[in-house]
Every structure is written in C-alpha cells, then in structure tokens.
Write a protein that holds these residues in place. Structure first.
Motif, short mmCIF file in Angstrom:
data_model
loop_
_atom_site.label_atom_id
_atom_site.label_comp_id
_atom_site.label_asym_id
_atom_site.label_seq_id
_atom_site.Cartn_x
_atom_site.Cartn_y
_atom_site.Cartn_z
N PHE A 102 15.65 23.59 -13.04
CA PHE A 102 16.56 23.04 -12.06
C PHE A 102 16.41 21.52 -12.01
CE2 PHE A 102 17.53 21.58 -7.76
CZ PHE A 102 18.83 22.03 -7.66
N SER A 103 17.53 20.84 -11.90
CA SER A 103 17.49 19.39 -11.79
C SER A 103 18.35 18.97 -10.61
CB SER A 103 18.03 18.76 -13.07
OG SER A 103 19.01 17.80 -12.78
N TYR A 104 17.80 18.14 -9.74
CA TYR A 104 18.50 17.79 -8.49
C TYR A 104 19.80 17.07 -8.79
CZ TYR A 104 19.36 15.92 -3.86
OH TYR A 104 19.93 15.61 -2.67
N ASP A 105 19.72 16.11 -9.73
CA ASP A 105 20.92 15.31 -10.03
C ASP A 105 22.05 16.19 -10.52
OD1 ASP A 105 19.26 13.28 -9.42
OD2 ASP A 105 18.76 12.81 -11.52
N ASP A 106 21.68 17.34 -11.08
CA ASP A 106 22.65 18.21 -11.74
C ASP A 106 22.93 19.43 -10.89
OD1 ASP A 106 24.33 19.02 -13.67
OD2 ASP A 106 22.79 19.77 -15.04
N ASN A 109 25.92 21.94 -10.99
CA ASN A 109 26.18 22.82 -12.13
C ASN A 109 25.37 24.11 -12.07
OD1 ASN A 109 28.18 21.55 -13.59
ND2 ASN A 109 26.71 20.03 -14.34
N ARG B 646 15.78 16.47 -17.15
CA ARG B 646 16.31 16.57 -15.78
C ARG B 646 17.36 15.50 -15.52
NH1 ARG B 646 10.84 17.35 -12.41
NH2 ARG B 646 10.60 19.60 -12.75
N VAL B 649 22.80 15.05 -17.39
CA VAL B 649 23.85 15.99 -17.00
C VAL B 649 24.54 16.45 -18.26
CG1 VAL B 649 25.93 16.34 -15.68
CG2 VAL B 649 24.16 14.81 -14.84
#
Lengths: 684, 684
Positions: A102-106, A109, B646, B649
């Motif tokens: 998981f990536s916060y910026d993403d 999605n 991370r 995108v």
C-alpha cells in the motif's frame, strides 16, 4: 446504530479535512489509574488528538461519560490509518486486482478505502500510541516532578510506569463478533471462516487457527493407518491366542515399522505443504512484505542515538555484535542451567521413588503407603515452580538482549520458553525410551499422557468455559438494556486478558511430538489427536470470542519460531523412530536368541537412519516453500520496485535539499531534475 | 597506440551521437566459415551495427583487413554498454561512494564512465549478439533458402548452425594483460590482485581465484596440527620401539581423535567464513543484485510465446512443473544409472583382481605376471570412457530440462557432472573405509593418491605449460614485429579455448574431500595440500593469462553449486570421521580384547556423531552468511527500492500522462500531490 450516535459527540477534532466522517467507531479502550487528576486526563486526550508533527499520536480520543471518568476511548482518523498501513508495509488489493504494497500517495488506486481490517486498525492505534515520544523536555500536568519527560522519552511507557495508564485493550465490535461466532463455532460446519478470523482478530491468531485446521486434516492419513494397524494386530492376536504381552510385541513390529517410516515422511511432507499454505495465506492477507525492520524500533528498544544506516532516520542504535555477545554469554548459559535443573529434578525424582519403594517394602504401613506419592507430588510442585520462574527469566533475558523489532523479541522469548517446556514434557519419555529402553512402559506412559491431556483439555477448554459463560452471558444479558456504552466497555475490561497463543501452540507441538517421536509404539495416537483437535478448534474459537478480552495482534507473515520448532521435531523423530525400531521386541528377541549379531543390527539401524535423514532433507529441499504463483507475484513485486528505483534520481545537491525540506519525504527522495522544477514552483 | 590508430577506420557508424569517441578498442573476434560469401559478411556487419529497434545488436563491427577476410572484430558503443549494465543489474560506485544498482537515466551520478570492466564489456557484446532475434521472416543473403529465418528466431544460433559463424571469443588487451601478469605470478608476492583479475577475466574466474586463495590460507591451521601430530607420533615411536605397524596404530589414535574433531569444526568455520568473504566480494564487484531472472531468457531456452507474469515482456514461457517433472523422471534416473555403472565397474574390478591373483598363484608365469595389471588397466579405461560419455549425457539432460537462466543451466550441468566425478574419485576410498574397514590400506591409498595428484598436477599445470610456452612465446616473439593486428588476432584464435573452471574446482573439491573425510588417518594431508595449492595459484594464473584464449565469463554473485558441494562434503565428513575413529586400531584392539563391549562403543560413536552434526548445524546457523555491513547495505538498497515503489503512481489518468509526457519518467513516477503541483506548472 446506538453506539455511533452516542460516541459522535465528545470526540477530539480531526486535524486534516479529508478525515472528517459522520461516524467514529471506538477502537481501543485506555484505562487510567483511579487517582489520576482531570488535568492529566485532559493532557493525555490532547496528546492523543494532536497531529504527529506536534509530537501527538494523530488519533481521536473520547473522554467517556464524564471528564473525570477513568477511561479514554481511542479511535483513528482515516489518514493516520492509511499512513500507518504504508509504514507497516501491508499489502492491499490494487485496482488491478493484485495485492500491492500500500502506498499513501497512491491510495485512490487501491480498492475501497474501508479495507484496513478491524484488527489492523486496533493494532495501528496501539502502534501510534506506544510510538509517541517527547519532542522536548516537559512535565505532565498533575504529576509530581520526578515524572518529567526528557527529550525523546517514550511517553506511553513513562505514563504506564507512573501508574497513570493501567490498562489498554482493543474493544470488541459486537455486530462483527456475532457474525463471526455464528460462522465459526455455532453451526456444525467443518470449514473455519479464516479470512474473517484474520480480519477480526489479526493475522497472528489467523495463522494459529489456519495451522490448527491444516494440522487436524493432515492427521487423517496417520489416523487411518493407526486404526488399520491396531485392528490387524488385534485380529492377529485373536487368531493365534498367545499371552497379550508376547502378542503386543510380536505383532507390533510389523505395524511398528510401517508406522515409523510412514510418520517420518508424513511429518516432512506435512510441514512443507504447510509452508506453502502459509505463504499463500500471508499473500492473501497482505502480510507478504511487512516492513517492520524499516519502521520505528519497538518502544522497549534502547541504545545511543544515531543515524540508522538503512533508513537514514535518527533513532537509538544497538550494535548487532553486542546483542550476539549477550545471547552467547548470558542467555545460552542461563537457559542451559534451567534445562540442567529439569534433568536434576527428574533424577532426584527417580532416586526418591526408589528410596520410597524400599522403605515401603521394609515396613509396609499406611504412612509409607502415603509416602509412596510424595516423590511425584514433590516433583510436580518443583517442575511448576521452575516453569514459572523460568518464564520471567526468559522475559528478562530477552529484554536484556534488546531486540529492535517486536517480532524478533517475541520469537526469542517464545524460543526460550519453548525449549524449556518441551524439554520438561519429553525428558521423562526420552529417559524411558533411550535410557531405560523399556518399550512397554513407554507405551503405557504415552497412552496415559495422551488420555490425560485429552481429559484436561476437554475440561479446561470446554467445560470450564461453558460454566463461566453461563453466568458471564447472564450478566451480559442483565446489562444489555440500554445503559451507557461506557458500562459495556467496563464489562469488557472485567474479562481476563487473553493469555496469548503460547499455550495453544505448545499443546499442538507436544501432540506432534507424541505423534512423530513415539507414535510407532502406540498406533492409536493419531486417532486420539484427531478427535481432540476437532473439539479443540471449536473450544478455542469459543474462548477467543467470548471468554477473553480482544487481544492486540501485530501483522505477521508466518508462524515464526513455531514453524522451526515443528521442523526440528520432525527431524528428531527420525532418530527416535529408528531407535525405537531397534528396541522393538521382535528384534530384541532375535538378538537375545543370538540369531542376529546385535552390532550388525545396530549398524543397519544407523545406516537406515542416515538414509532416512538424507531423504527427508532432499524432500524438504525439493518441495518449494511457496507455490509457483506466489513466487511469480513476489518476483513481480521485486521487479517493479527495481524498476522504480532505477527510474528515480536519488541524490540531489544540498541547496535543493534545504529548499525542499517542507515538501514531504516522497519528494525529498525524488530530486535532481525534478527538484529543480518543483523549486521553480516554490519560488514563483 | 597502434591498435587504436589501425582500428579507427573501417568501424561501422555509431547510431547515437553521445557514443561518438575517438578510440574504439576491439573487444570480441568473430570468425566466419571459410566459404562465407562477402554479401553474407556485409549483412552480418550491418546486423551488428544497426540499432536494436531495427532488430540489430547496436554494436560496432570492423571487417578486419579486407571485406572478404574471415574475421569480424566487434566492439560496443558507450550507450549499449550502459543500457546492458542496467539490464544485467550490475552495481557501480555512486557519487555518494556507495555501490548502487546502475541506472541509465541516472548515469551522470555514477563515478567515471569507464567503470564497465573489460570482462563485462566483452560479456555484454556476447550477450547482445546472442540476443538478436529476427523481427520478421527474412533470408540471409548468400545462404541457401533452408536457412531462412522465421520471426523471433535467434539469428546467432541459426548462423552458427549454418556454419557461417564458426567461432567467437574475446580478445586479450595486451597492455592490461602485461600489468596483470606482473602483479599476479611474475613476482613472488603472496597476495593476488583479485580486483584486477575480476575486472580483466570476470567475476566467475575472480571468485575461483579468491576461493583458491582463501582455501589455501585456511589450510594453515590443519597443516600445523598435522605436522605436530606427525612429529609427536614419530618421537613417541622412537621412544618405545615397537613394530611400525603397531606404533602407527597405537600413537595414531590420539592424533586421530584430535585431527578428526578439529577437521570437522574447521571445515564448517572455513565454509561459513568463506560465505562472508564471498558476499563482500560480490558487493565489491557490484554483483550483489544481478537481475538475470528479469532479463531475456538464455538463447537455448524454448517454449511457446506468452507474457512473462514477472516482467510483463513477451517471451517464450516454460512451466516450472514441467521442468521439475523432467528432472524427476528423466535426469535423476539417468544419473542414478551412471552412478550404478561406476559401482558395477568397481565390483568387477575387485572381482577380476581376485581372479587374476588366484590364476597367478596357480601357475606362476610371466604371462600371469603381466595379467596382474590387466584389471586395473581395464578399470581405468572403463572409467574414462564412462566419464566422457556421461559429460555429454549430462549436457543433453540439462538442455532437455530447459532452464531459463544461463546460471541455473550451468549450475545444473555442473551439479550432475560433479556428483558423478566425485563418486568416481571416492567410491574406492569409501569402499575401503566402510566395507573392507581396512585403515592401514586406506592410509596407504590416501598417501599415494595425494602424492600422485601432486605429481600429475605439477606436471600438467607447471611443466607442460612451461614447455608449451617456450615455443608459443617464441612464435609470439617472431610475430611481434609490426605486422597487422589481424594476424595477432589470428594468433589468439590459434590458442586452445579455455576448458572452463570445472576441472579446477573439482580438483579443490577432491582435495577438500581427502582432507575432511579421511585426513585423520594420514595427518600430513593438509601439509601436502598447502604446498600443492601455493604452486597451484601461480600455475593457474599463468595458464589463464598465457596458454588459453580469454574466456567469456558472465557476472555471478557467488560460486554457485560449488559452495553447496563443499558444504555437503563438510557434513559427510562428520560421518566418515566418526566411523574412522571407531575403526581406529586402539579401539579395535580394545574390542577384540573384550575390554569394551563393541555395541556400547558403537552406540557411543553414534551419539558423538549426532552431537557433532548438531553442533555443526548450530555453528553454521549462528555464523551469519554475510558481514554486518553488507547486510546493512543490502537492506538499505531494499528500503530505497521500497520507497521508490511507493512514491510511484503506476496508473495515473491518461490526460495527466499526456500532459507530463515531455517531463521525464522520474516525474511521472512521482504523483498524487506532487503530480498536481507539476501539472499546475505545466499549465501555467
């Protein structure tokens, strides 16, 4: 529902706009000491509420009924949850349908935002609370000056030490709990709802129940075999009616060998298959790439401040070699000492028994009659005292070893206690098998042990719970009329804390030990275990849901040290089985009758043993530890992150660095060309 | 120098401007068949020269003296080298001074552009040439129609098959070679210039010499011990003058035990330390994160086209399970069969010898005298034939297993041949030790084997080379007058091709076997080996530099399967040593004299063996396989790539995509908030 409505008012404000939501569900209950001043409570609530850059936990706090009450209900806003999810390295379903770190910026999605499971959310709250450190020296209002906090002190620990915080546990979610329990143990369904167990209780507990499940089913083959052997040996006996003893020995041998060899390979295949299952579970549950070693060290971790060479963060550092030194020079000897004490106890016990026997034979009186029980009683008392002492010692030792990650800390504690407990359980059996070399006694002992454990388990895990539940559920019912939430929470806090999975795992391990080490002398072992585990699953589930507080459980990628323990056992089993075959009555008789040279028999046994071990190793190597599709997914992740790293310009000139300070880390690691463009924007 | 000047003209044009440089140094020589038409040669040169998007190799080609000549000299432009360096996942020194996975976009931040070592450059040329695939069906000018290429055919393979390309090898760089050889074997320095060996000959050869070095030095302790034991046993003998035989046995035991136990632990510690050294070497040489499994599959790899789930590229795919099936059902049985043949041969040999002995005793004549040698001669012939046949079989089997990566292909071939050869060497010794249980014979056999191998090695590796060199160097000298480069190349192509490292490694392995398995019966083993290896280093170095063509060597991260082989051996050594101790004369005598019960002795030996193995395992687990600082660096890399992943995108909405097209990828990988900011900038 009522819960939300009640808890809406009184929550602290969320710091960031995106987190404002109309419903806040209470996650964790913090209980304060009785004589904590209101100002202290206010201070804590403020601490919990304020954003991380101000040294807070960026969570939501609720003072409960009245400001002077001794509880604080804590919840977490969305952003904090998501950031922590990224920091812990949890994987979630991506829009592509795959699991991705998981990536916060993403975040947009990733499929629906509610994916952070209850267990994870509650763990995150704990993680954030225990991670809070004082940003400068400050004194806590309403506390005496000897509790003032230095810079970088772990606030939560200090508060616990000061007796301000006496307790902290996650709250049950009654609706989810109801659904779960119905799907789990109420009906008479065979399959467990493992995914919802994982999402409600967390992966460590999820793994335990998955393993229990897997283990129980893989008991079927040995059970069938055992039944067959038992049946044939009996029929064999009924045909040529000898004395039972001779028969037992005579027939046993055939079964003996089959059983031994079978159980040796069974245990290996079982463990290998479990590993595959485990890895696919951890993928499914998003724990395949946990980033614990990249996160903050555990609160208890100490060391002098420095820059972590891996993450570049400023945090306490503790050299590896020092830890290893402590293990080698302190932990190992102490553990050895305790094992020695166990052996000593056993020897004294045998010696005592012999003495008492003699005594009894000399003047046979009632007193001596009673005296006969003295040694065993004393031995049991001795063992229990030793065990309790050792548990604390192990804890202290591991604290002293000063592990950075919580998981490795847990693993080391478990490993220590595990070795001891196991030794405790099996010393006697090994003594009988290898030293006394008395197979019939071993058989009797094993049977009785199995049946006793059965009974004890059934009683402690089914009957007692049932009785307890009777009146607890009663009190629940009494309370269920619409009295304030707070009392419900109080009720939960009256439940005993969950003792952890150790006792559960060790029970399985000991079972597995009986089965793989000695089963060949008592064919029915597997059958008894199978029956036991079928009830075990239900009773454990029931216990988890009803009889204890909900435990915190950190996300884990596998069973940790327990897996190793089972594997080690399955190798030891080869040795013991070969040995027992050697002791098997028929072979013994042949030797005594001089038909075979005992030395050659022994040589043969050794040869067989070595070959079997070799085969086991080969088997273990050949069966890959993770299914092919998992391997592909993992490699895909690796490939992607490699690509990402390449397409990224890491080091950028100082000036940019400074200018970009206020942009978040994800920009800072970017830079070079990009940094320039951003700077333009920042300046203009 | 002259080389450059000559080779400047005639090179194909470089495709990209940044690669234009005033000097092109020839890397690889391609030899064409005698009756290859000029148009074909032109076509090949064009193929080599044209960029990859047009299905070329993006390299530089030089037609040699005249267009009709049978050689093509190949070199590589900078861009191709750098791109390949990234694709192979090689690490290079970053501006920060750390090793970082090389990234083409970031090339300016890596220290000096000339860092791609000669060996790497030459391997890259090979890699590119062998990677070229036909983009559409086409026929090669000057070749008959049955050599037309289908879409995606591997062109280089086809050309080899068609006999157009008969040979391809990397060219020596005389200047570098001179420096290297001076630093390596000309002087009498102790240390080898391993780094320059790696950069000139490549990492696989670098690793061999590093290992040889490390191994030789770690032979010192056992050598010293061996000398001590030998000395004392002799003095012991001189004191109480018994018959030599008795003494040898009598005294041997003490030494025996010390030697055995020592060598068991020595071998483990040695291997563990080597692993650490090896990992730090691979970091130092930038091979820590090779990305072979993410690169194109090896040319020989076949399968039906599909999308690789890991990299998302279109390439031939071959299911894992199929490969495993082939190994299990074909390779394993065949290998087993050949091992069986070895045993059979040995048995027949012993049988034959017995027969001949009898014959000789009956009618003692000259003929029977001669006949005595027949069995051994026949056996030797038989073994050699078997070995040669087996080598080809192993190759074929591994081809059939169809491995995707070159390295795993190599490892599997090596493993197969290795098992066989080892078995071949040791079958006899094991037979003597375990079956005949005849220690004196074993001692004699071992001593003779050691001394024979010594002599054979010295002859084959020092004397022969020296003689060969005499007249080769002579011819070199003859040629060294300024005649065209081309003849120099031709001269190199007259040298024999490098036979590969197998024979070198197997020699070490067999040595190691003698030492760890049987040394306790012949204390001086280590000493002899030490002496041998000291000369070995030099002679091997000499061989590499002077007597063979320069080999291609792919970048590798460790010794591959050889490491495993050594480790396995060090475990087998425990078994054999314990057994030999059991056979040691003194104990035997005690048994025969009935002072000890043989069964109990045996039990004791088994117990000791198990404990020792346990200790070895523990030791191997406790000593970490890589030094702490390497671990940190590796984790740092992992952390960075996690971060990179991370902050990236992957699926950003089309519109943004397009807007950002002109910005470079490193911006596209950023996103979320940042993406917005950048977009604003672009719009405004």
């Amino acid at each position: 529902t009522k819960i939300q409505k009640q808890t809406q008012k009184g929550w602290t404000k969320v710091s960031c706009p995106c987190c404002v939501s109309d419903r806040v569900d209470p996650l964790v209950l913090v209980r304060l000491g009785q004589k904590v001043r209101p100002e202290t409570k206010r201070w804590i609530i403020k601490l919990i509420g304020s954003p991380q850059k101000d040294g807070g936990a960026a969570l939501l706090a609720h003072p409960g009924e009245d400001a002077s009450g001794d509880i604080i209900v804590v919840s977490a806003p969305r952003c904090t949850l998501l950031r922590a999810t990224e920091e812990l390295g949890l994987c979630k379903t991506y829009s592509s349908g795959e699991m991705e770190a998981f990536s916060y910026d993403d975040k947009d999605n990733f499929k629906d935002s509610e994916f952070v499971t209850l267990a994870e959310r509650q763990y995150i709250v704990k993680y954030e609370l225990e991670g809070v450190r004082a940003q400068k020296d400050l004194r806590v209002p309403g506390l005496s000056d000897d509790y003032t906090l230095q810079h970088r002190d772990n606030i939560w620990q200090k508060l616990r030490a000061a007796g301000v915080i006496v307790d902290m546990f996650p709250l049950h979610n009654q609706d989810q709990l109801k659904d779960l329990s119905e799907a789990w143990y109420c009906g008479n369904q065979l399959a467990q709802p493992l995914d919802s167990v994982n999402s409600y209780f967390g992966s460590s507990i999820g793994f335990y129940f998955s393993f229990l499940d897997f283990y129980t089913w893989s008991l079927l083959p040995p059970a069938v075999l055992g039944l067959a052997i038992a049946y044939f040996s009996v029929s064999f006996w009924s045909h040529m009616s000898m004395s039972i003893d001779q028969d037992a020995s005579g027939s046993a041998v055939g079964g003996h060998m089959i059983q031994a060899v079978f159980s040796m390979f069974w245990s290996t295949v079982f463990m290998e298959l479990w590993k595959r299952r485990s890895s696919s579970l951890s993928y499914r549950w998003g724990n395949l790439r946990l980033a614990e070693r990249f996160a903050e060290p555990r609160p208890g971790f100490y060391g002098n401040l420095g820059v972590n060479p891996v993450t570049g963060r400023v945090e306490p550092l503790f050299p590896e070699w020092k830890r290893e030194l402590r293990m080698a020079l302190v932990s190992v000897p102490v553990v050895g000492l305790f094992l020695g004490l166990v052996v000593l106890g056993m020897l004294v016990f045998y010696w005592g028994e012999a003495q008492v026997q003699q005594l009894h034979q000399h003047w046979d009186s009632f007193h001596t009659q009673v005296l006969l029980y003295a040694p065993s009683v004393l031995h049991i008392i001795y063992t229990n005292i030793l065990a309790t002492v050792y548990k604390n010692v192990a804890q202290a030792l591991t604290e002293y070893e000063n592990h950075r990650e919580e998981s490795s800390f847990q693993n080391h504690v478990t490993a220590k206690v595990l070795v001891f407990t196991f030794f405790n359980y099996f010393a006697v059996l090994f003594h009988i098998a290898f030293y006394k070399q008395d197979v019939p006694l071993l058989r009797k002992r094993l049977a009785s042990l199995l049946i006793i454990t059965q009974l004890v388990n059934q009683v402690t895990e089914v009957v007692v719970p049932f009785l307890v539940d009777r009146f607890i559920s009663a009190s629940n019912r009494k309370e269920n009329e619409n009295d304030p939430e707070e009392d419900k929470y109080r009720n939960q806090s009256t439940l005993p804390a969950f003792p952890g999975l150790f006792s559960e795992y060790i029970e399985l391990l000991v079972q597995f030990g009986y089965l793989s080490l000695f089963s060949c002398v008592y064919p029915l072992t597997a059958v008894l275990l199978l029956i036991n585990n079928l009830t075990e699953i239900r009773s454990d589930a029931y216990k988890m849901c009803k009889l204890f507080r909900k435990p915190f459980s950190p996300p884990v990628a596998n069973m940790g040290v327990w897996q190793v323990a089972f594997e080690v056992l399955s190798f030891v089993s080869v040795v013991s089985n070969c040995w027992l075959l050697l002791l098997s009555p028929r072979i013994q008789r042949l030797c005594t009758e001089g038909e075979l040279n005992s030395t050659n028999i022994l040589l043969l046994a050794v040869l067989v043993e070595h070959i079997l071990i070799l085969l086991k190793v080969v088997l273990a190597v050949l069966i890959p530890d993770e299914p092919d599709w998992i391997r592909k997914k993992r490699e895909h992740m690796e490939f992607k992150s490699m690509q990402a790293l390449r397409t990224q310009v890491t080091h950028s000139p100082e000036s940019t660095e400074e200018r970009l300070m206020h942009l978040n880390w994800s920009v800072r690691v970017e830079g070079g060309r990009l940094g320039l463009q951003v700077r333009v924007r920042v300046e203009g």
